[in-house]
Scaffold this motif. Structure first.
Motif, short mmCIF file in Angstrom:
data_model
loop_
_atom_site.label_atom_id
_atom_site.label_comp_id
_atom_site.label_asym_id
_atom_site.label_seq_id
_atom_site.Cartn_x
_atom_site.Cartn_y
_atom_site.Cartn_z
N LEU A 160 20.83 5.90 -65.44
CA LEU A 160 22.11 6.57 -65.22
C LEU A 160 22.56 7.30 -66.49
N ALA A 161 22.40 6.65 -67.65
CA ALA A 161 22.79 7.29 -68.91
C ALA A 161 21.93 8.51 -69.19
N ALA A 162 20.63 8.43 -68.87
CA ALA A 162 19.75 9.58 -69.08
C ALA A 162 20.16 10.75 -68.19
N LEU A 163 20.54 10.46 -66.95
CA LEU A 163 20.96 11.53 -66.04
C LEU A 163 22.24 12.20 -66.55
N ILE A 164 23.20 11.40 -66.99
CA ILE A 164 24.44 11.97 -67.53
C ILE A 164 24.16 12.72 -68.83
N GLY A 165 23.27 12.16 -69.68
CA GLY A 165 22.91 12.86 -70.91
C GLY A 165 22.24 14.18 -70.65
N LEU A 166 21.37 14.23 -69.65
CA LEU A 166 20.71 15.48 -69.29
C LEU A 166 21.70 16.51 -68.77
N THR A 167 22.64 16.06 -67.94
CA THR A 167 23.67 16.97 -67.43
C THR A 167 24.54 17.51 -68.56
N SER A 168 24.93 16.61 -69.48
CA SER A 168 25.75 17.04 -70.61
C SER A 168 25.00 18.03 -71.49
N PHE A 169 23.72 17.77 -71.70
CA PHE A 169 22.91 18.70 -72.50
C PHE A 169 22.85 20.07 -71.84
N TRP A 170 22.66 20.11 -70.53
CA TRP A 170 22.56 21.39 -69.82
C TRP A 170 23.88 22.15 -69.90
N LEU A 171 25.00 21.44 -69.77
CA LEU A 171 26.30 22.10 -69.83
C LEU A 171 26.61 22.62 -71.24
N LEU A 172 26.30 21.81 -72.25
CA LEU A 172 26.66 22.16 -73.63
C LEU A 172 25.72 23.17 -74.27
N PHE A 173 24.46 23.14 -73.89
CA PHE A 173 23.48 23.98 -74.59
C PHE A 173 22.82 25.02 -73.69
N ARG A 174 23.27 25.13 -72.45
CA ARG A 174 22.82 26.21 -71.59
C ARG A 174 24.00 26.97 -70.98
N VAL A 175 24.86 26.24 -70.28
CA VAL A 175 25.97 26.91 -69.60
C VAL A 175 26.99 27.45 -70.60
N LEU A 176 27.47 26.60 -71.51
CA LEU A 176 28.48 27.02 -72.47
C LEU A 176 28.00 28.12 -73.41
N PRO A 177 26.79 28.05 -73.99
CA PRO A 177 26.32 29.16 -74.83
C PRO A 177 26.21 30.48 -74.07
N PHE A 179 28.81 2.63 -72.96
CA PHE A 179 28.09 3.49 -72.03
C PHE A 179 28.23 4.96 -72.44
N ALA A 180 29.40 5.34 -72.89
CA ALA A 180 29.58 6.71 -73.39
C ALA A 180 28.67 6.98 -74.58
N LEU A 181 28.53 5.99 -75.46
CA LEU A 181 27.65 6.14 -76.62
C LEU A 181 26.19 6.27 -76.18
N VAL A 182 25.78 5.46 -75.19
CA VAL A 182 24.40 5.54 -74.70
C VAL A 182 24.13 6.91 -74.08
N CYS A 183 25.09 7.44 -73.34
CA CYS A 183 24.94 8.78 -72.74
C CYS A 183 24.80 9.84 -73.82
N CYS A 184 25.64 9.76 -74.84
CA CYS A 184 25.54 10.72 -75.95
C CYS A 184 24.21 10.58 -76.67
N TRP A 185 23.77 9.34 -76.85
CA TRP A 185 22.50 9.11 -77.55
C TRP A 185 21.33 9.67 -76.74
N TRP A 186 21.43 9.58 -75.41
CA TRP A 186 20.43 10.19 -74.55
C TRP A 186 20.49 11.71 -74.65
N MET A 187 21.68 12.26 -74.69
CA MET A 187 21.82 13.71 -74.81
C MET A 187 21.16 14.21 -76.09
N ILE A 188 21.35 13.46 -77.20
CA ILE A 188 20.74 13.85 -78.47
C ILE A 188 19.22 13.72 -78.38
N ALA A 189 18.75 12.66 -77.72
CA ALA A 189 17.31 12.47 -77.56
C ALA A 189 16.69 13.61 -76.76
N ILE A 190 17.40 14.08 -75.75
CA ILE A 190 16.91 15.22 -74.97
C ILE A 190 16.97 16.49 -75.79
#
Length: 458
Positions: A209-226, A164-175
């Motif tokens: 669910l994985a897409a939602l977590i991937g989207l959240t991770s993307f927003w944190l890593l590539f919007r909030v953190l930068p 599931f962690a891999l699927v979330c990461c894969w969704w984050m990369i897809a986004i």
């Protein structure tokens, strides 16, 4: 390189003695009606190629499609005549590939954040593909397959957490890739699977669910953190949330003009690339591409075959909606992968790029291999079996000839194209896939001045 590897695989699998096709049900499972439709499509393609302006290239495309069809048959044969253990190795291979690409992405991202650079280009985090859209096509095929362990009740809890962690990461990369075709394909697959069966709804739930977590991770890593670190992000996926066609209207218009010009046989396989334009060597739309190159009758026959296969698989999924057998769960994931790819092919070149063609052949072949046929197919005459072997042999030999002819001079050919026309490559058979010369009559009708030469369909 991908085209060379694809042709090499076709050459390897073309040896009839390597797989005993004549004795295997997997090659001849279709009824007589389907066989006749396939032969008619092949005949129409042959006549269209003969009537095209560059028959050598047209026959090259025809040979390539025959070789891809043969790859599907080889995979279906291996699965039918093998055992369910092949499913285990197949899914593990998919997981391994996705783990490698995820580790590469996370490693590149970590290096970018800890460096002293003041900017972050997200496109540089996704290596291994010459175009980010090809990366997205690969993800469209693999995202549905990764969910299989999550559906299996026999898997351990710890393994499911890792998957599931891999699927979330894969969704984050897809986004992060910003490939709208991938987003569209996965949305289409998720919507259909949600109405297919209980297992399909479980699959859709895990993906959502994985897409939602991937989207959240993307927003944190590539919007909030930068923003916190003072980094400027280039090629941010959010900037691609638009309804623009990215110059697809130009190539779609060209395809439509070609269809009106020659509706019966088309201009010939690959001949969209014979009428150069500054956007692409293919229409980025599977139906338009087939219609303008092969003709409307061939297009309708292909659509009938595809619809028949999809409907048969969908009915089988519905019939086994309560089953928790691994093969039935695999069928759900493979069907979702195919639906996602077909949806993406409506706006992208899934049926053109070599890596995507290979994955399409694998998914279709695996679905053939695990399909539960209700009736025994009628016997096939030996002459038909020998005829198929002869056609396939001619196809792969011709592909080998094209490779032998062009491969030694590919770099020189690409440099000449850049010097004469500038800009970027337009892939079709090769990385630079334009086979015609500028100035065609239909090209003038596309009003090419209405778009930027730098526009890239995404």
């Amino acid at each position: 390189m991908q085209r060379l590897a694809q042709v090499f695989l076709c050459l390897v699998l073309a040896a009839p003695k390597l797989f005993d096709f004549c004795s295997c049900r997997g090659l001849w499972f279709w009824d007589r009606g389907v066989r006749r439709v396939k032969l008619l499509i092949l005949a129409l393609g042959f006549v269209s190629s003969l009537s095209s302006r560059q028959p050598m290239w047209a026959f090259g495309e025809l040979a390539l499609l025959l070789a891809c069809f043969h790859i599907s048959l080889c995979i279906g044969h291996a699965r039918q005549c093998g055992s369910s253990r092949l499913d285990f190795f197949f899914i593990r291979a998919v997981i391994f590939l996705c783990v490698v690409k995820t580790a590469q992405f996370l490693g590149a991202g970590a290096s970018a954040f800890v460096s002293n650079a003041h900017m972050l280009d997200t496109d540089l985090l996704m290596e291994g593909f010459s175009n980010i859209r090809f990366y997205g096509q690969f993800q469209t095929f693999t995202l549905p397959l990764l969910a299989l362990p999550l559906l299996c009740r026999t898997q351990t809890r710890s393994f499911k957490i890792c998957i599931f962690a891999l699927v979330c990461c894969w969704w984050m990369i897809a986004i992060c890739s910003g490939t709208r075709g991938t987003w569209l394909g996965m949305i289409g697959a998720t919507c259909l699977m949600a109405f297919s069966s209980g297992q399909g709804r479980r699959w859709a739930g895990w993906q959502g669910l994985a897409a939602l977590i991937g989207l959240t991770s993307f927003w944190l890593l590539f919007r909030v953190l930068p923003d916190y670190l003072g980094l400027k992000v280039f090629n941010f996926a959010g900037d691609r949330l638009s309804t623009s066609l990215s110059a697809r209207d130009v190539i779609w218009h060209q395809a439509w003009e070609m269809i009106k010009e020659r509706p019966l046989l088309g201009f010939g396989p690959m001949h969209f690339a014979d009428i150069p334009n500054p956007v692409a060597a293919h229409p980025h739309q599977a139906i338009l591409q087939w219609a303008c190159e092969w003709g409307i009758p061939s297009t309708l026959l292909v659509m009938w075959l595809v619809s028949k296969g999809l409907w048969a698989t969908f009915r089988l999924i519905r019939a086994n909606h309560r089953s928790t057998e691994p093969v039935d769960l695999l069928r759900v994931c493979l069907f979702a992968s195919l639906i996602g790819a077909l949806t993406q092919s409506m706006v992208d070149g899934v049926i053109v790029m070599p890596y995507s063609q290979l994955w399409l052949a694998i998914v279709v072949g695996w679905l053939i291999g695990i399909h539960d046929f209700s009736t025994e197919p009628p016997a096939v005459r030996p002459i038909a079996q020998k005829g198929w072997v002869a056609i396939l042999t001619l196809a792969v030999v011709y592909l080998g000839y094209i490779v032998f002819r062009d491969a030694p001079n590919l770099d020189q050919r690409e440099q000449v194209y850049i010097q004469e026309h500038g800009g970027r490559f337009q892939p079709r058979f090769w990385m630079q896939g334009v086979i015609g010369q500028p100035g065609g009559r239909l090209l003038e009708q596309t009003n090419a001045a209405n778009f930027s030469p730098l526009a890239t369909p995404k």
